[in-house]
Design an enzyme around this catalytic site. Structure first.
Site, mmCIF file in Angstrom:
data_model
loop_
_atom_site.group_PDB
_atom_site.id
_atom_site.type_symbol
_atom_site.label_atom_id
_atom_site.label_comp_id
_atom_site.label_asym_id
_atom_site.label_seq_id
_atom_site.Cartn_x
_atom_site.Cartn_y
_atom_site.Cartn_z
ATOM 1 N N CYS A 157 0.817 -1.211 0.000
ATOM 2 C CA CYS A 157 0.000 0.000 0.000
ATOM 3 C C CYS A 157 0.853 1.264 0.000
ATOM 4 O O CYS A 157 0.326 2.367 -0.048
ATOM 5 C CB CYS A 157 -0.920 0.022 1.216
ATOM 6 S SG CYS A 157 -2.229 -1.189 1.105
ATOM 7 N N VAL A 158 2.142 1.121 0.135
ATOM 8 C CA VAL A 158 3.006 2.308 0.081
ATOM 9 C C VAL A 158 4.053 2.110 -1.005
ATOM 10 O O VAL A 158 4.928 2.866 -1.184
ATOM 11 C CB VAL A 158 3.695 2.610 1.436
ATOM 12 C CG1 VAL A 158 2.705 3.256 2.380
ATOM 13 C CG2 VAL A 158 4.289 1.371 2.042
#
Lengths: 168, 103
Positions: B102-103
């Site tokens: 997610c990053v």
């Protein structure tokens, strides 16, 4: 009747961060950066206590609340007694622990996160009303903040099809 | 799992077009895949692709941040090299699975 099969992918997101807890600011940053990573246009708007996330002397020392946070747990998973949270240093200790856990997941610090967002073309704004209220000026804020804008200007940024507004 | 012919090579791909067997990858495939994403590959692109493949094969999770600290490109350059979703597009071109971070 013909079935509607056409999809309308998200093109732009406007994300509002109104809280200054570490986890709330991070949630807004993860969502904004995630949008930028997907090629979605993203604007991040900080208001009220959320402004701590872009205030130079506060942005890298955000805390997580140890009082009034029923989801808080001890490291082993036991409930975290609220009364413990009021002791001096506990909030700082818990926040430091959160930060180390976050770092292990390769999640950047607030400043680094904001830099990633702007490097990818995302934009960061501050709310005028909240800045007036907290007596903050442009120079008190992180250098790459695009501007201090009113709610009306914020809605103008939402123009176009496929835009969503998300409130954190 | 499906098979697809890219640049004359038969490769295994997932439903969204990511190669599922990185060992089938080669530079011609990368060039062909990049064309579909409107990207023309240069030396710098290949340096990034090799880095992504290396990290992926070490079993580490790929993140934009890792690319930014790779010493090859900074994050801004990464976005310029692979516009419109750099980690996704670069992973596709590098012949590795779709990134799940997610990053």
């Amino acid at each position: 009747m013909s079935e509607i099969t056409e999809k309308y992918p998200l093109k732009k997101v406007l994300i509002i961060c109104a809280k200054g807890n570490l986890e709330d600011v991070l949630a807004a940053l993860v969502m904004t950066n995630g949008a930028v990573m997907e090629g979605i246009e993203a604007k991040l708007f900080f208001t009220f206590f959320g402004l701590d996330g872009i205030t130079k002397n506060r942005m890298n020392s955000l805390h997580t609340a140890t009082v009034g946070n029923p989801a808080m747990r001890m490291p082993g998973g036991l409930p975290f007694p609220s009364l413990l949270g009021i002791l001096p240093g506990v909030e700082a200790g818990v926040s430091a622990m959160m930060k180390s856990q976050i770092n292990k997941l390769d999640i950047p610090t607030v400043t680094e996160f904001l830099e990633m967002i702007t490097a990818g073309g995302g934009e960061v704004f501050a709310c005028k009303l909240a800045c007036d209220m907290f007596k903050l000026k442009k120079e008190d804020l992180w250098e790459e903040v695009s501007g201090i804008i009113t709610v009306g200007q914020f809605y103008e940024l939402a123009e176009g099809h496929g835009t969503q507004i998300i409130f954190v | 799992m499906a098979e697809q012919i890219i640049a004359g090579f038969t490769v295994d791909v997932s439903a969204d077009g990511y190669m599922t067997n990185p060992s089938q990858w080669n530079k011609e495939i990368a060039i062909e895949m990049a064309k579909e994403l409107n990207t023309e590959l240069g030396e710098k692109h290949f340096a990034v692709l090799e880095f992504l493949r290396k990290v992926q094969m070490e079993g580490q999770q790929l993140t934009i941040r890792k690319v930014g600290t790779s010493g090859i490109v900074d994050i801004k350059e990464f976005y310029q090299l692979f516009p419109g979703g750099p980690l996704k597009n670069a992973s596709k071109i590098a012949g590795i699975p779709k990134p799940t971070s997610c990053v």
